[in-house]
Design a protein around this motif. Structure first.
Motif, PDB file in Angstrom:
ATOM      1  N   MET A 193       0.849  -1.202   0.000  1.00 40.41           N
ATOM      2  CA  MET A 193       0.000   0.000   0.000  1.00 40.41           C
ATOM      3  C   MET A 193       0.880   1.246   0.000  1.00 40.41           C
ATOM      4  SD  MET A 193      -3.156   0.708   2.524  1.00 40.41           S
ATOM      5  CE  MET A 193      -4.118   2.163   2.553  1.00 40.41           C
ATOM      6  N   GLN A 194       0.510   2.204  -0.836  1.00 37.15           N
ATOM      7  CA  GLN A 194       1.343   3.408  -0.943  1.00 37.15           C
ATOM      8  C   GLN A 194       1.112   4.331   0.270  1.00 37.15           C
ATOM      9  OE1 GLN A 194      -0.285   5.110  -4.474  1.00 37.15           O
ATOM     10  NE2 GLN A 194       0.328   3.397  -5.778  1.00 37.15           N
ATOM     11  N   GLY A 245      -1.957   6.278   0.022  1.00 36.10           N
ATOM     12  CA  GLY A 245      -3.140   5.441   0.287  1.00 36.10           C
ATOM     13  C   GLY A 245      -3.420   5.362   1.778  1.00 36.10           C
ATOM     14  N   LEU A 305      -4.797   8.772   2.909  1.00 34.46           N
ATOM     15  CA  LEU A 305      -6.212   8.983   2.558  1.00 34.46           C
ATOM     16  C   LEU A 305      -7.139   8.125   3.407  1.00 34.46           C
ATOM     17  CD1 LEU A 305      -5.811   9.290  -1.288  1.00 34.46           C
ATOM     18  CD2 LEU A 305      -6.888  11.012   0.169  1.00 34.46           C
ATOM     19  N   MET A 306      -6.703   6.897   3.662  1.00 40.03           N
ATOM     20  CA  MET A 306      -7.539   6.013   4.481  1.00 40.03           C
ATOM     21  C   MET A 306      -7.638   6.547   5.912  1.00 40.03           C
ATOM     22  SD  MET A 306      -7.049   1.966   5.282  1.00 40.03           S
ATOM     23  CE  MET A 306      -6.117   2.114   6.789  1.00 40.03           C
ATOM     24  N   SER A 343      -9.736   9.777   6.022  1.00 41.63           N
ATOM     25  CA  SER A 343     -11.168   9.514   5.794  1.00 41.63           C
ATOM     26  C   SER A 343     -11.813   8.855   7.008  1.00 41.63           C
ATOM     27  CB  SER A 343     -11.363   8.601   4.571  1.00 41.63           C
ATOM     28  OG  SER A 343     -10.828   9.199   3.430  1.00 41.63           O
ATOM     29  N   VAL A 344     -11.209   7.760   7.452  1.00 44.05           N
ATOM     30  CA  VAL A 344     -11.781   7.030   8.596  1.00 44.05           C
ATOM     31  C   VAL A 344     -11.725   7.899   9.853  1.00 44.05           C
ATOM     32  CG1 VAL A 344     -11.476   4.995  10.074  1.00 44.05           C
ATOM     33  CG2 VAL A 344     -11.261   4.771   7.600  1.00 44.05           C
ATOM     34  N   VAL A 398     -14.447  10.683   9.863  1.00 43.98           N
ATOM     35  CA  VAL A 398     -15.789  10.154  10.141  1.00 43.98           C
ATOM     36  C   VAL A 398     -15.897   9.757  11.609  1.00 43.98           C
ATOM     37  CG1 VAL A 398     -17.387   8.275   9.626  1.00 43.98           C
ATOM     38  CG2 VAL A 398     -16.221   9.441   7.764  1.00 43.98           C
ATOM     39  N   LEU A 447     -16.269  12.883  13.709  1.00 49.83           N
ATOM     40  CA  LEU A 447     -17.601  13.488  13.575  1.00 49.83           C
ATOM     41  C   LEU A 447     -18.648  12.678  14.329  1.00 49.83           C
ATOM     42  CD1 LEU A 447     -19.396  15.654  12.205  1.00 49.83           C
ATOM     43  CD2 LEU A 447     -19.693  14.057  10.303  1.00 49.83           C
ATOM     44  N   VAL A 448     -18.633  11.383  14.165  1.00 54.07           N
ATOM     45  CA  VAL A 448     -19.672  10.564  14.811  1.00 54.07           C
ATOM     46  C   VAL A 448     -19.475  10.573  16.331  1.00 54.07           C
ATOM     47  CG1 VAL A 448     -18.581   8.256  14.689  1.00 54.07           C
ATOM     48  CG2 VAL A 448     -21.027   8.447  14.533  1.00 54.07           C
ATOM     49  N   GLY A 508      -8.652   5.729  -3.119  1.00 53.65           N
ATOM     50  CA  GLY A 508      -8.626   6.805  -2.119  1.00 53.65           C
ATOM     51  C   GLY A 508      -8.968   8.156  -2.716  1.00 53.65           C
ATOM     52  N   MET A 546     -12.457   9.589  -2.451  1.00 51.95           N
ATOM     53  CA  MET A 546     -12.955  10.216  -1.222  1.00 51.95           C
ATOM     54  C   MET A 546     -12.999  11.734  -1.328  1.00 51.95           C
ATOM     55  SD  MET A 546     -13.697   7.549   0.251  1.00 51.95           S
ATOM     56  CE  MET A 546     -14.387   8.179   1.761  1.00 51.95           C
ATOM     57  N   ILE A 547     -12.239  12.319  -2.266  1.00 49.94           N
ATOM     58  CA  ILE A 547     -12.259  13.788  -2.404  1.00 49.94           C
ATOM     59  C   ILE A 547     -13.624  14.242  -2.920  1.00 49.94           C
ATOM     60  CG2 ILE A 547     -11.199  15.758  -3.610  1.00 49.94           C
ATOM     61  CD1 ILE A 547      -8.530  14.110  -3.427  1.00 49.94           C
ATOM     62  N   PHE A 558     -16.416  13.401  -0.195  1.00 45.27           N
ATOM     63  CA  PHE A 558     -16.611  14.292   0.960  1.00 45.27           C
ATOM     64  C   PHE A 558     -17.138  15.664   0.520  1.00 45.27           C
ATOM     65  CE2 PHE A 558     -13.764  11.372   3.425  1.00 45.27           C
ATOM     66  CZ  PHE A 558     -14.700  11.056   4.401  1.00 45.27           C
ATOM     67  N   LEU A 599      -5.963  -3.589   1.526  1.00 44.49           N
ATOM     68  CA  LEU A 599      -6.319  -2.197   1.829  1.00 44.49           C
ATOM     69  C   LEU A 599      -5.845  -1.285   0.700  1.00 44.49           C
ATOM     70  CD1 LEU A 599      -5.488  -2.090   5.655  1.00 44.49           C
ATOM     71  CD2 LEU A 599      -7.756  -1.890   4.621  1.00 44.49           C
ATOM     72  N   TRP A 657      -7.739   1.540  -1.263  1.00 45.93           N
ATOM     73  CA  TRP A 657      -7.456   2.935  -0.896  1.00 45.93           C
ATOM     74  C   TRP A 657      -6.351   3.611  -1.700  1.00 45.93           C
ATOM     75  CZ3 TRP A 657     -10.633   5.674   2.234  1.00 45.93           C
ATOM     76  CH2 TRP A 657     -11.540   4.940   2.993  1.00 45.93           C
ATOM     77  N   ASN A 658      -5.472   2.870  -2.396  1.00 43.07           N
ATOM     78  CA  ASN A 658      -4.431   3.544  -3.192  1.00 43.07           C
ATOM     79  C   ASN A 658      -5.096   4.448  -4.229  1.00 43.07           C
ATOM     80  OD1 ASN A 658      -2.202   2.537  -1.941  1.00 43.07           O
ATOM     81  ND2 ASN A 658      -1.917   0.823  -3.359  1.00 43.07           N
ATOM     82  N   SER A 691     -23.870  11.134  10.289  1.00 41.71           N
ATOM     83  CA  SER A 691     -22.512  10.681  10.619  1.00 41.71           C
ATOM     84  C   SER A 691     -22.506   9.189  10.971  1.00 41.71           C
ATOM     85  CB  SER A 691     -21.910  11.520  11.750  1.00 41.71           C
ATOM     86  OG  SER A 691     -22.666  11.357  12.918  1.00 41.71           O
ATOM     87  N   MET A 692     -23.606   8.703  11.570  1.00 42.39           N
ATOM     88  CA  MET A 692     -23.680   7.263  11.852  1.00 42.39           C
ATOM     89  C   MET A 692     -23.703   6.465  10.550  1.00 42.39           C
ATOM     90  SD  MET A 692     -26.306   7.203  15.025  1.00 42.39           S
ATOM     91  CE  MET A 692     -26.193   5.545  15.546  1.00 42.39           C
ATOM     92  N   GLU A 741     -22.314   7.430   7.805  1.00 36.51           N
ATOM     93  CA  GLU A 741     -20.946   7.493   7.269  1.00 36.51           C
ATOM     94  C   GLU A 741     -20.027   6.509   7.989  1.00 36.51           C
ATOM     95  OE1 GLU A 741     -20.042   9.163   4.463  1.00 36.51           O
ATOM     96  OE2 GLU A 741     -22.213   9.263   4.483  1.00 36.51           O
ATOM     97  N   PHE A 742     -20.278   6.321   9.288  1.00 37.21           N
ATOM     98  CA  PHE A 742     -19.472   5.362  10.047  1.00 37.21           C
ATOM     99  C   PHE A 742     -19.617   3.963   9.453  1.00 37.21           C
ATOM    100  CE2 PHE A 742     -19.614   2.121  13.463  1.00 37.21           C
ATOM    101  CZ  PHE A 742     -18.280   2.116  13.812  1.00 37.21           C
ATOM    102  N   VAL A 791     -17.961   4.272   5.551  1.00 36.13           N
ATOM    103  CA  VAL A 791     -16.515   4.471   5.339  1.00 36.13           C
ATOM    104  C   VAL A 791     -15.694   3.571   6.274  1.00 36.13           C
ATOM    105  CG1 VAL A 791     -14.642   6.173   5.400  1.00 36.13           C
ATOM    106  CG2 VAL A 791     -16.909   6.841   4.555  1.00 36.13           C
ATOM    107  N   CYS A 792     -16.059   3.558   7.555  1.00 33.93           N
ATOM    108  CA  CYS A 792     -15.227   2.861   8.545  1.00 33.93           C
ATOM    109  C   CYS A 792     -15.438   1.346   8.514  1.00 33.93           C
ATOM    110  CB  CYS A 792     -15.501   3.382   9.951  1.00 33.93           C
ATOM    111  SG  CYS A 792     -15.274   5.149  10.103  1.00 33.93           S
ATOM    112  N   LEU A 813     -13.547  -0.776   4.882  1.00 36.38           N
ATOM    113  CA  LEU A 813     -12.405  -1.547   5.380  1.00 36.38           C
ATOM    114  C   LEU A 813     -12.621  -3.055   5.293  1.00 36.38           C
ATOM    115  CD1 LEU A 813     -11.407   0.531   8.550  1.00 36.38           C
ATOM    116  CD2 LEU A 813     -10.417   0.631   6.271  1.00 36.38           C
TER     117      LEU A 813
END
Lengths: 54, 523
Positions: free
Chosen positions: A1-2, A5, A8-9, A12-13, A16, A19-20, B43, B46-47, B50, B226, B230-231, B283-284, B286-287, B290-291, B295
């Protein structure tokens, strides 16, 4: 993985999760709802007083 | 003014948040989002994702919550009535018929997918889905289970196992909806969402502790999995379809434009917060997306299927019902984790489908004056017809796909544009801002109102045109070439005309009761 990468991960995670967590913390620490806001009828006690008693 | 309300309301503050979050969290969070991201720049996706969340998703949710509570306080819980309350124009109720059509039609095919998930969870319990490493076995199993080979396949003797799960799921939805907003939807979501989170976290931990599952293929490990998700590929940002996919994902994921938030928020009381609640529900969602979704799905698929996992990223069903079962079959304790995964998807789907029934039930009750048991029975009849149609015309899942495109994609944009216009240009952003902040525990920055008035409508129209441009050609062509596609659109049209007729009847009733006059005379 770069590395980009990973970045960004994590951003992003992380965004979120932040915020939550903030929102849930705010919601769960709010004061309880006022009694007058609940759909409960006001307590009425009949004292059997009469205005014309005297 | 003392408006007569339905008397239904949410029991607790967290209850309504969980109900809205439950409505938003669905299969799209776990299957559609990861596939979309992997296909559109990893990845880098994601720009635009969001940006769309900030400019489109969260502002529209705030607007919908505000408009819903506004209508509810004036005695309306269904979109036709809420639109009259917002616009003070009795004819705007016909626009509200779109907000009945969208959840009603989506429910008709969503309940079928829900039954697939329940069936898959059951097949993991019995071990029937542990079919080894050969991908074709899972593809064949799925095809036979959903009857994608020919129309009417599942109605043949001995082939309709899906019906057991469908009937159970169908009745479970209606039992919960019959119990009402607080005792049915809220109570179920209070249990379902935490259970979903626990199931998904268990699967996440399993995926993250797999390391390199096959020592003979050292490249297929967690870190590379991953990376596959995500790259970033920043070149993809130059393609308008990436921006379109990101905006579409946010839109579908938050359930904006379904007419559901309008209905749910209409059960709030005057002093109930809408700003923090809306942001928490978003936000929940989004959890989960995304999370957890981001993953689990793609990294797990890559670790067992390698680069061939890429062929499933464009297909939600392919990823969910073919690739992942293949993965669970090769994973240590895969039978248990496969059950957890599909049970979680079933719960996610049911919290969403409940929210599709409630707007229509509310309309039958307040518009037609039906009691709860009558409105539930009426809705069961209509949705059973629709569900039966989807299950019968199962070849290549054509009926499901056609309904999903014309209603689940195009009509929700139309409804979102209507709502955005009403909030920004009819109700007005000044009044909207004042209404939103009644009882609010968080302030919406002023610039968001300008976004809602100017940016969001333009954004919505751009996406709508983009989807028409890039995706609609095949669907238009199939209307004339494919009999089932034509029949599906005819079915949608008949349901819409029927809803317009019911909206007309409801309007006459409200007029007789003097409710329009009350609204139009309000200062």
């Amino acid at each position: 993985m770069q590395p980009i990468g990973w970045l960004l991960m994590i951003v992003s995670v992380g965004s979120v999760l932040t915020l939550v967590s903030f929102c849930l913390f705010r919601v769960l620490t709010l004061p309880p709802i006022d009694v007058e806001d609940l759909n409960i009828a006001p307590l009425e006690i009949d004292t059997h007083d009469r205005r014309d008693m005297d | 003014m003392g408006w007569k309300t339905s008397g239904e309301s949410w029991g607790t503050r967290i209850g309504v948040i969980l109900a809205v979050a439950g409505s938003a969290v669905g299969l799209g969070n776990f299957l559609r989002f990861p596939g979309n991201a992997a296909q559109n720049g990893g990845g880098a996706f994601m720009i635009p994702y969001f940006i769309a969340l900030l400019l489109l998703g969260i502002p529209l949710c705030w607007a919908e919550w505000t408009m819903g509570r506004y209508g509810g306080l004036r005695g309306f819980n269904s979109a036709p009535g809420i639109f009259v309350a917002l616009t003070k124009n009795r004819y705007s109720r016909y626009l509200g018929a779109v907000a009945l059509l969208v959840p009603l039609i989506i429910y008709m095919y969503y309940v079928v997918i829900e039954a697939w998930c329940l069936g898959y969870a059951y097949f993991y319990l019995t071990g029937e889905l542990m079919k080894g490493a050969e991908p074709q076995a899972y593809s064949d199993f799925f095809g036979g289970y959903v009857g994608s080979g020919s129309d009417g396949f599942l109605y043949e003797t001995g082939r309709g196992r899906v019906f057991y799960f469908l009937i159970f799921t169908f009745f479970l939805n209606f039992v919960l909806i019959y119990r009402g907003v607080s005792k049915g939807i809220e109570t179920f979501c209070k249990f379902a969402l935490p259970i979903m989170a626990i199931c998904a976290i268990c699967v996440l931990i399993r995926v993250f502790t797999l390391g390199t599952p096959n020592p003979d293929l050292p490249d297929q490990n967690l870190v590379n999995g991953l990376g596959f998700m995500w790259n970033p590929d920043f070149e993809k940002l130059k393609d308008p379809r990436t921006w379109l996919a990101a905006a579409g994902q946010i839109f579908f994921s938050l359930s904006v434009g379904f007419g559901i938030i309008l209905n749910y928020a209409s059960y709030l009381k005057r002093k109930d917060d809408v700003v923090l609640s809306s942001l928490t529900a978003s936000s929940m969602n989004e959890f989960f997306e995304v999370c957890l979704g981001g993953l689990i799905t793609i990294p797990a698929a890559f670790m067992f299927l390698g680069l061939s996992a890429g062929q499933f990223t464009g297909s939600t069903f392919g990823m969910g019902f073919v690739a992942l079962p293949n993965v669970f079959a090769m994973m240590p304790f895969g039978r248990f984790f496969g059950f957890l995964w599909f049970f979680m998807l079933f719960l996610a789907a049911i919290t969403s489908s409940l929210s599709m029934l409630q707007p229509v039930i509310a309309f039958f009750e307040e518009g037609l004056g039906l009691k709860r048991h009558a409105s539930v029975a009426f809705l069961m009849l209509i949705t059973a017809l629709g569900g039966g149609f989807v299950v019968y015309f199962s070849k290549d899942l054509k009926a499901l796909d056609t309904m999903d495109f014309w209603v689940g994609t195009m009509a929700i944009f139309v409804l979102a544009m209507i709502q955005s216009f009403i909030y920004g240009w009819v109700l007005g952003i000044d009044k909207g801002e004042r209404e939103a902040h009644v009882g609010a525990h968080l302030r919406i920055p002023r610039f968001v109102q300008y976004i809602l008035k100017f940016v969001t409508p333009v954004y919505l129209v751009s996406i709508f045109v983009g989807v028409l441009w890039f995706s609609s050609r095949d669907y238009f062509e199939s209307l004339t070439k494919n009999r089932v596609a034509g029949m599906s659109v005819a079915f949608i049209t008949i349901v819409f005309l029927f809803l317009l007729l019911l909206t007309h009847i409801a309007g006459k009733r409200w007029e007789t009761e003097g409710r329009f006059a009350e609204i139009e005379n309000e200062k």
